[in-house]
Write a protein that holds these residues in place. Structure first.
Motif, mmCIF file in Angstrom:
data_model
loop_
_atom_site.group_PDB
_atom_site.id
_atom_site.type_symbol
_atom_site.label_atom_id
_atom_site.label_comp_id
_atom_site.label_asym_id
_atom_site.label_seq_id
_atom_site.Cartn_x
_atom_site.Cartn_y
_atom_site.Cartn_z
ATOM 1 N N ALA B 309 0.832 -1.210 0.000
ATOM 2 C CA ALA B 309 0.000 0.000 0.000
ATOM 3 C C ALA B 309 0.862 1.255 0.000
ATOM 4 C CB ALA B 309 -0.936 -0.024 1.219
ATOM 5 N N LEU B 310 1.927 1.234 0.806
ATOM 6 C CA LEU B 310 2.824 2.395 0.843
ATOM 7 C C LEU B 310 3.518 2.591 -0.501
ATOM 8 C CD1 LEU B 310 4.537 2.018 4.348
ATOM 9 C CD2 LEU B 310 3.000 3.871 3.637
ATOM 10 N N SER B 311 3.812 1.463 -1.185
ATOM 11 C CA SER B 311 4.554 1.536 -2.446
ATOM 12 C C SER B 311 3.751 2.221 -3.548
ATOM 13 C CB SER B 311 4.976 0.124 -2.893
ATOM 14 O OG SER B 311 5.846 -0.444 -1.930
ATOM 15 N N LYS B 312 2.447 2.284 -3.388
ATOM 16 C CA LYS B 312 1.622 2.995 -4.372
ATOM 17 C C LYS B 312 1.801 4.506 -4.256
ATOM 18 C CE LYS B 312 -1.872 -0.642 -4.447
ATOM 19 N NZ LYS B 312 -3.146 -1.089 -3.843
ATOM 20 N N ARG B 313 2.242 4.960 -3.077
ATOM 21 C CA ARG B 313 2.369 6.399 -2.886
ATOM 22 C C ARG B 313 3.817 6.881 -2.761
ATOM 23 N NH1 ARG B 313 -1.773 10.116 0.512
ATOM 24 N NH2 ARG B 313 -2.918 8.138 0.387
ATOM 25 N N TYR B 314 4.697 5.985 -2.334
ATOM 26 C CA TYR B 314 6.075 6.405 -2.046
ATOM 27 C C TYR B 314 7.093 5.626 -2.874
ATOM 28 C CZ TYR B 314 4.251 9.009 1.943
ATOM 29 O OH TYR B 314 3.565 9.895 2.720
ATOM 30 N N SER B 315 8.262 6.241 -3.061
ATOM 31 C CA SER B 315 9.388 5.578 -3.736
ATOM 32 C C SER B 315 9.895 4.431 -2.879
ATOM 33 C CB SER B 315 10.522 6.586 -3.944
ATOM 34 O OG SER B 315 11.112 6.903 -2.690
ATOM 35 N N ALA B 316 10.668 3.558 -3.476
ATOM 36 C CA ALA B 316 11.232 2.427 -2.734
ATOM 37 C C ALA B 316 12.093 2.916 -1.576
ATOM 38 C CB ALA B 316 12.055 1.542 -3.671
ATOM 39 N N ASP B 317 12.856 3.982 -1.797
ATOM 40 C CA ASP B 317 13.694 4.512 -0.718
ATOM 41 C C ASP B 317 12.851 5.028 0.442
ATOM 42 O OD1 ASP B 317 15.997 3.896 -2.009
ATOM 43 O OD2 ASP B 317 16.560 5.967 -2.537
ATOM 44 N N ASP B 318 11.778 5.713 0.106
ATOM 45 C CA ASP B 318 10.929 6.248 1.170
ATOM 46 C C ASP B 318 10.176 5.129 1.893
ATOM 47 O OD1 ASP B 318 11.793 8.787 0.709
ATOM 48 O OD2 ASP B 318 9.973 9.489 -0.310
ATOM 49 N N VAL B 319 9.722 4.143 1.137
ATOM 50 C CA VAL B 319 9.069 3.000 1.775
ATOM 51 C C VAL B 319 10.047 2.330 2.736
ATOM 52 C CG1 VAL B 319 8.091 0.698 1.398
ATOM 53 C CG2 VAL B 319 7.417 2.602 -0.098
ATOM 54 N N GLY B 325 13.834 1.696 8.039
ATOM 55 C CA GLY B 325 15.087 2.439 7.952
ATOM 56 C C GLY B 325 15.209 3.525 9.011
ATOM 57 N N ASN B 326 14.105 4.212 9.266
ATOM 58 C CA ASN B 326 14.171 5.268 10.279
ATOM 59 C C ASN B 326 14.428 4.691 11.680
ATOM 60 O OD1 ASN B 326 13.796 7.365 8.441
ATOM 61 N ND2 ASN B 326 11.543 7.211 8.562
ATOM 62 N N TRP B 327 13.746 3.594 11.971
ATOM 63 C CA TRP B 327 13.999 2.963 13.277
ATOM 64 C C TRP B 327 15.437 2.466 13.365
ATOM 65 C CZ3 TRP B 327 11.429 4.533 16.981
ATOM 66 C CH2 TRP B 327 10.037 4.623 17.001
ATOM 67 N N LEU B 328 15.934 1.882 12.279
ATOM 68 C CA LEU B 328 17.308 1.369 12.323
ATOM 69 C C LEU B 328 18.289 2.505 12.607
ATOM 70 C CD1 LEU B 328 18.919 -1.282 11.997
ATOM 71 C CD2 LEU B 328 19.391 -0.566 9.642
ATOM 72 N N ARG B 329 18.046 3.661 11.993
ATOM 73 C CA ARG B 329 18.913 4.821 12.258
ATOM 74 C C ARG B 329 18.862 5.201 13.742
ATOM 75 N NH1 ARG B 329 15.860 9.049 10.345
ATOM 76 N NH2 ARG B 329 15.443 9.632 12.502
ATOM 77 N N MET B 330 17.646 5.268 14.294
ATOM 78 C CA MET B 330 17.506 5.609 15.719
ATOM 79 C C MET B 330 18.190 4.585 16.605
ATOM 80 S SD MET B 330 14.178 7.397 17.084
ATOM 81 C CE MET B 330 15.297 8.210 18.224
ATOM 82 N N PHE B 331 17.973 3.303 16.295
ATOM 83 C CA PHE B 331 18.555 2.241 17.116
ATOM 84 C C PHE B 331 20.084 2.283 17.025
ATOM 85 C CE2 PHE B 331 14.559 -0.702 16.528
ATOM 86 C CZ PHE B 331 13.790 0.237 17.207
ATOM 87 N N ARG B 332 20.593 2.600 15.842
ATOM 88 C CA ARG B 332 22.044 2.649 15.664
ATOM 89 C C ARG B 332 22.652 3.671 16.614
ATOM 90 N NH1 ARG B 332 24.312 0.674 11.293
ATOM 91 N NH2 ARG B 332 22.540 1.118 9.933
#
Lengths: 353, 353
Positions: B309-319, B325-332
Motif C-alpha cells: 500500500a505504501l509503495s503505491k504512494r512512495y518511492s522504494a527509498d521512502d518506503v 530504515g528510520n527505526w534502524l537509524r535511531m537504534f544505531r
C-alpha cells in the motif's frame, strides 16, 4: 527517674518520630526518660521485601527486650504497655516505597503492625511530592487518591512531615480521617533553618491540619529550630506556645526526629538512596545523626526536661495533651480499620490525661 | 513469502512495538511477514525481580527458537539477523517500574539486553505522568532528570508513547539524545479514538520529536485509527502520509501494538495492575488483545500488505525509511552507551535501505 517521680501524676509521653537501630540501648534511654510510646520508622526507600525482612528483625528484637518494649497497634495497647512501665513501639514508614504501588500491601503491612505511613519522603512518587522537589505537583494522581482511601480503610494514619506544601494541603483535604505531621516545626516561627525552609510547615498547612483534627509533632532538633544547637528549653517552649496559639492545644505534640545508632553515611542513604550517585555533603557526614543534640536533650532520657519546661507555662492537663494525650487521641482513631471504626462524624474520644 | 519476493529489493521491516507471549507461533508470524526486527515489551508494572525472571525466560525461549529469532542489542545485530532471514528481537519496557527508582538498574537491565524504556505507562511515577492522569505534571522531579541522563548514558532509547502531553514535551527537551514514540498515532488526524484522545499524540509533540531527530511508530490498530476496525490499507497510508507531511519522511515508522497470546484478563493487569482493585470494562474483556484486527492485517504475517500500500504512494527509498530504515537509524544511535557514542552533534548515520 520513675522512682523519683512516683507519687506525682506523670503525663504519658509519646514521641511521634524516632529512627533507632534495633538495639536495647535505645530502649533503655526511653525507660530512663519515662517515655510511654515511640513511633519508629522502619522504612524510607526500601522495597517490599527489604521492608518485610526488617519488620521481622525488629519484631524479634522487641520480643527479646520485652522487659522494656512491646509492639503496639492500638491506643489500648499503648495505654497498657505504658502503664506497665515499658515503652509501646508503633511501627511506621516515612515513605510508601515499600508498598510498590500495590494496593494490597497497605493492608498486608498494617497486618504486620505498620500503623503510620508518610505519603512520600523527599521526592515525587506515585502519590505526591516531597519537600525537596523544585515543584510540588500535589496529590493529583489516580494512585494517590486510591492510596489515601486505602490507608483510611485499613487504619494507617497518614503522615505528611516531609511532603511538599501542595501535597500536604491536598492530602489534608482528601483524607476522610484526620492526618498527622509527626515531625516538623512551624516555618513561620523558625525562619530559615539549617536544611531548607521547605522542610518545615507553613501556617496555612498546620491550620488546615488542625481544622481536620490532625496533630503536628514538634522537635527540639538543632536542624529545625530557631537558634540551632544553642536552643534552650524555654526557646522550645516558645515554639510550642507559638504553635498552640496558631492551631490550639489539641493539635500539638512531640516528634523529636531522634535517629540513634546509624553511621554518618546513613545521611547519604536517606538523601540519595539508590536514585542518585551523589553523596551527602561532607559537613553532614562528620557527625552521626544522633550526635550533637543539646545538653538538656541529648537523648529521650531527658524528656522530663521538656515536661518541666512546659509545666512552667501550662496546666498539668495541657502538658498531658502536648506530651502525648493528643497523639493518643489520634492513634485511638487512626489505627482502627474502617470496618471497626465509629461512623464518620462521630465525636472524637476524649484526650488522655 | 520470502521466496515469492526473492529478487526484489525488500525493505527491512521493523515493528517498534509488540507484546507477544514467549511462544514460537508468534515468531512464525514474523517469519511469514518477512519482519526483520521487533521491539517487544517485557515489563509494564512488574518490579525488578519479576522482570529479571521474565527476561531470563524470554532469553531462553529465544535460544530455543534460534532458527527464527535472536536477541539484538545493536543496529549491527539487527542487520545481521535480518539478513539471515530471521527476526531480530529488541527488548524493552513500557514503564520504569522495574527500575524501582534505583539508578544502577538502568545499566543492569541494559546489560541484560533492554534497549528501550518508556518513562511511564499510564500513571504518574517517580519520573513523570502517563496519559491517563487527569493532570500531567511533566518531568519536574529530581529522579526524572537523573533517569533521563542515565538512560542517555547507558544507551537506553527513551520511549514516550503512553506519556502525557507535558511529560512528552519535557522529555523531548531534556534528553540529550533523540527519543522515540514507538506506538501512537497522531491525535489531530485520528480525531476521537476508542480509548481516549489523550493516548494519541498532538501535532506539537510529534513536531518537537522530529525536530530532535526522533521517530514515531504508527499503528493500524483498530483502537487508534480513524474508522476503527473498518480501516483499509489506503486509510492507513493516508495517516502515514498526513504524518509525513507534518514531520517529514525521516521521522515516521511502524509500531503496531500487536499483543498476541494473552487472555482477555490481561487488560485488567495492563490497566490496573496492583494499584487498584478495579477491573477492565466488560466489553474489553470479551476479546483477547490480539483478536479483532483487520483482515488485511490480522497479524504481522501480513506486513507485506502495508509495504504494497505504501509503495503505491512512495518511492522504494521512502518506503524503506517508513518500514524500518528510520527505526534502524535511531537504534544505531540510541542503543550505544555514551562512552562509545559519537560526540554529540555528529551527523546521524544514513538511513538503511
Amino acid at each position: 527517674m520513675s522512682d523519683v517521680r512516683r507519687g506525682f501524676q506523670r503525663p504519658l509521653i509519646i514521641d511521634a518520630l524516632q529512627i533507632p537501630t534495633p538495639e536495647r540501648r535505645w530502649f533503655e534511654e526511653w525507660k530512663a526518660g519515662g517515655v510511654g510510646c515511640v513511633h519508629i520508622t522502619l522504612a524510607i526507600w526500601e522495597n517490599a521485601t527489604e521492608t518485610q525482612s526488617y519488620i521481622g528483625k525488629y519484631r524479634r528484637v522487641l520480643l527479646e527486650n520485652a522487659d522494656l518494649v512491646e509492639l503496639a497497634t492500638s491506643a489500648a495497647d499503648i495505654e497498657r504497655i505504658a502503664a506497665s512501665g515499658r515503652t509501646a513501639v508503633v511501627f511506621g514508614f516515612q515513605n510508601t516505597a515499600p508498598v510498590e504501588h500495590d494496593i494490597e500491601l497497605f493492608g498486608a503491612f498494617r497486618d504486620l503492625g505498620v500503623c503510620i505511613m508518610q505519603l512520600t519522603y523527599n521526592l515525587q512518587n506515585y502519590i505526591g511530592c516531597g519537600y525537596w522537589e523544585a515543584k510540588d505537583t500535589g496529590v493529583s494522581s489516580r494512585f494517590g487518591k486510591t492510596a489515601i482511601e486505602e490507608m483510611n480503610r485499613v487504619g494507617i494514619l497518614i503522615d505528611l512531615s516531609h511532603c511538599g506544601e501542595r501535597t500536604t494541603l491536598d492530602a489534608i483535604e482528601m483524607s476522610a480521617r484526620p492526618v498527622s505531621i509527626t515531625h516538623a516545626n512551624p516555618r513561620e516561627f523558625v525562619g530559615s533553618p539549617t536544611f531548607g525552609a521547605n522542610r518545615l510547615k507553613t501556617t496555612e498547612a498546620i491550620k488546615a491540619l488542625a481544622a481536620r483534627k490532625g496533630v503536628i509533632g514538634l522537635s527540639p532538633n538543632r536542624n529545625m529550630v530557631r537558634g540551632g544547637a544553642a536552643i534552650k528549653p524555654e526557646d522550645f517552649v516558645d515554639m510550642v506556645a507559638w504553635t498552640v496559639d496558631q492551631i490550639g492545644i489539641d493539635a500539638v505534640g512531640m516528634g523529636t526526629d531522634y535517629c540513634p545508632g546509624h553511621p554518618p553515611s546513613i545521611r547519604t542513604w536517606w538523601r540519595y538512596a539508590r536514585w542518585s550517585r551523589e553523596k551527602a555533603p561532607a559537613e553532614q557526614m562528620k557527625i552521626a545523626p544522633h550526635e550533637g543534640w543539646q545538653s538538656w536533650f541529648s537523648s529521650p532520657a531527658h524528656f522530663q526536661n521538656i515536661v518541666d519546661a512546659l509545666s512552667k507555662r501550662y496546666s498539668a492537663d495541657d502538658v498531658a495533651k502536648l506530651m502525648g494525650g493528643n497523639w493518643l487521641r489520634m492513634f485511638r482513631e487512626g489505627f482502627v480499620p474502617a470496618a471497626a471504626a465509629k461512623p464518620a462524624g462521630s465525636k472524637p474520644a476524649a484526650a488522655a490525661s
